[in-house]
Write an enzyme that holds these catalytic residues in place. Sequence first.
Site, PDB file in Angstrom:
ATOM      1  N   TYR A 146       1.052  -1.390  -0.082  1.00  0.00           N
ATOM      2  CA  TYR A 146      -0.204   0.037  -0.610  1.00  0.00           C
ATOM      3  C   TYR A 146       1.042   1.360   0.051  1.00  0.00           C
ATOM      4  O   TYR A 146       0.771   1.694  -0.617  1.00  0.00           O
ATOM      5  CB  TYR A 146      -0.609  -0.315   1.221  1.00  0.00           C
ATOM      6  CG  TYR A 146      -1.839   1.581   1.286  1.00  0.00           C
ATOM      7  CD1 TYR A 146      -2.739   1.619   0.699  1.00  0.00           C
ATOM      8  CD2 TYR A 146      -1.682   2.500   2.123  1.00  0.00           C
ATOM      9  CE1 TYR A 146      -3.091   2.249   0.501  1.00  0.00           C
ATOM     10  CE2 TYR A 146      -2.510   2.954   1.931  1.00  0.00           C
ATOM     11  CZ  TYR A 146      -3.610   3.059   1.603  1.00  0.00           C
ATOM     12  OH  TYR A 146      -4.513   4.016   1.234  1.00  0.00           O
ATOM     13  N   SER A 183     -14.227   0.361   3.947  1.00  0.00           N
ATOM     14  CA  SER A 183     -12.908  -0.688   3.974  1.00  0.00           C
ATOM     15  C   SER A 183     -12.936  -0.769   4.919  1.00  0.00           C
ATOM     16  O   SER A 183     -12.054  -1.917   5.723  1.00  0.00           O
ATOM     17  CB  SER A 183     -11.975   0.456   2.895  1.00  0.00           C
ATOM     18  OG  SER A 183     -11.339  -0.139   3.507  1.00  0.00           O
ATOM     19  N   ARG A 187     -11.203  -4.169   7.229  1.00  0.00           N
ATOM     20  CA  ARG A 187     -10.187  -4.685   7.870  1.00  0.00           C
ATOM     21  C   ARG A 187     -10.383  -5.072   8.954  1.00  0.00           C
ATOM     22  O   ARG A 187      -9.613  -5.610   9.905  1.00  0.00           O
ATOM     23  CB  ARG A 187      -8.993  -3.602   7.455  1.00  0.00           C
ATOM     24  CG  ARG A 187      -8.948  -2.804   5.753  1.00  0.00           C
ATOM     25  CD  ARG A 187      -7.760  -2.509   5.659  1.00  0.00           C
ATOM     26  NE  ARG A 187      -7.471  -1.312   5.911  1.00  0.00           N
ATOM     27  CZ  ARG A 187      -8.119  -0.260   5.608  1.00  0.00           C
ATOM     28  NH1 ARG A 187      -8.722  -0.463   4.417  1.00  0.00           N
ATOM     29  NH2 ARG A 187      -8.424   0.887   6.043  1.00  0.00           N
TER      30      ARG A 187
END
Length: 244
Positions: A146, A183, A187
């Site tokens: 990322y 999102s 996670r």
Amino acid sequence: MRLQGKTILITAAGQGIGRASALACAKEGATVIATDRDAGLLSGLDMETHPLDVTDVAAIVALRDRLPPLDGLFNCAGFVANGTILDVTERDWDFSFDLNVKSMFHTCRTFIPGMLERATKTGTASVLNMASMASSIKGFPNRTAYGATKAAVIGLTKAIAADFVKTGLRCNALCPGTVDTPSLRGRIAAATDPVQAEKDFISRQPMGRLATTDDITPMVVFLLSDESRFVSGQACLVDGGVTI
């Protein structure tokens, strides 16, 4: 109405920052074109919507051919891969670069010619790319892929800004802190200890809370508006003080 008369395309507008930005831009008078890979997520948006997989170059070109030239483009689509360099799979690495960087390259290259046309007429047009504080700005644990992709986004942003700075076309990167989005919630839910995972995300924010999408959208509107006409090539942080 800070975006009155502007046509703005937003990717990943089905939820999270993308959806909040689409609503904020429409509220400021923009004609917003909201896209998402999952067309079902676009339901309820009172604006023009199109399904769009930003990793599909032919689909990006086909959409461009149906639209007028843009005044603003917000490349919001992205994916967060977890893990150190020893954990990240080659598949996750490749997918991260395909979605977070390569799709942005293709979207910019497809729409920028029309945006240059608009800049000639109006004096300004704006590309906004989604980066992150986790990038070339700051390293974070378990964010190898990322962070690498978001560093690349900042590099791409600066290159576009430098190439077109004399034309009126501006390009900036948005670098949020930890934002409470579907999102992030996904996670957190996938963590071994979701309660502790949420506490860990909050603890890295000096302000003591997660950002909301409403904390981020004022910067989006500013960077897509003429108010930022002298701002280009910048990695604009909205991070709650993480990088002080």
